[in-house]
Scaffold this active site. Sequence first.
Site, mmCIF file in Angstrom:
data_model
loop_
_atom_site.group_PDB
_atom_site.id
_atom_site.type_symbol
_atom_site.label_atom_id
_atom_site.label_comp_id
_atom_site.label_asym_id
_atom_site.label_seq_id
_atom_site.Cartn_x
_atom_site.Cartn_y
_atom_site.Cartn_z
ATOM 1 N N SER A 145 6.895 -5.267 2.937
ATOM 2 C CA SER A 145 6.556 -6.009 1.716
ATOM 3 C C SER A 145 7.824 -6.254 0.917
ATOM 4 O O SER A 145 8.844 -5.593 1.150
ATOM 5 C CB SER A 145 5.587 -5.160 0.881
ATOM 6 O OG SER A 145 5.468 -5.658 -0.444
ATOM 7 N N TYR A 158 1.924 2.359 -3.453
ATOM 8 C CA TYR A 158 2.105 1.223 -2.531
ATOM 9 C C TYR A 158 3.596 0.974 -2.302
ATOM 10 O O TYR A 158 4.065 0.857 -1.170
ATOM 11 C CB TYR A 158 1.433 -0.013 -3.114
ATOM 12 C CG TYR A 158 1.437 -1.230 -2.219
ATOM 13 C CD1 TYR A 158 2.497 -2.146 -2.257
ATOM 14 C CD2 TYR A 158 0.390 -1.480 -1.341
ATOM 15 C CE1 TYR A 158 2.489 -3.267 -1.451
ATOM 16 C CE2 TYR A 158 0.378 -2.603 -0.532
ATOM 17 C CZ TYR A 158 1.428 -3.488 -0.591
ATOM 18 O OH TYR A 158 1.430 -4.604 0.221
#
Length: 254
Positions: A145, A158
């Site tokens: 990401s 996350y």
Amino acid sequence: MSLKLFDLSGKRALVTGSSQGIGLALARGLGAAGAAVVLNGRDAAKLERAAAGLRAEGLRVEIAAFDVTDSAAVEAGVASVEAGGTIDILCNNAGVNLRGLLHEMPDETWHTVIATNLHSAFYCARAVARGMVARGRGKIINTCSVMSMLGRTTTGPYTATKGAIGMLTKAMCADWAKHGLQCNGIAPGYFSTELTTPLRANAEFNDWLCKRTPAGRWGELPELVGAAIFLASDASSYVNGHLLYVDGGLTSVV
Ligand code: GCO
Ligand code: CA
């Protein structure tokens, strides 16, 4: 010749967390490039619905319902998939984002994100790499990401897992490149998916994101699959331990 490089015919890809969102888009893209795809998630009914959609598009699709956060379930699930043929490509895509401020975050939230986003990648790669190492070839693509590089408030666990899976990608390269495996990461920026729906519904966030992203807009899922086909194909046979950012330029500018 050049398109042959990207041809996945004869290959079989297991994509974890692929009943929706980025995982389903990755499966669809690899399938369109010729791969037989195996969808994974915990909910068999949801997987069947996703599989039916891909089959309607002419793709070869199987489902493998197992919980990627459960080490024993992964061993059994991978063995079951391998009973039907080799796994040539593994996409470690399963992920969740449970948002909140770290000082207000319960243990449960932290542990759920770490298990879903990080333990899963280790469990699945370990199980699949055994066969790949034995065969002397294989492709592992980890869904990273922009948060493998950057933090954003309310996304602590996350962000931690996406940083970790980026480094785990390099660790996989270190252990397995000599055995003919290529282990790389795809690092999406902000894409329109179920996971980011709450953000797109927030006008303030949406305005900020479109200003912060050089491309000036959210990514659309079909724009992600080219990177996956590249990393899953012979075109990337000398690419290893690399995180390929597909982010509209977001991580390249302040
Ligand atoms: C958020 C978003 C991001 C995206 C994606 C960006 O809350 O900022 O959910 O984490 O999901 O990871 O690449
Ligand atoms: Ca095969």
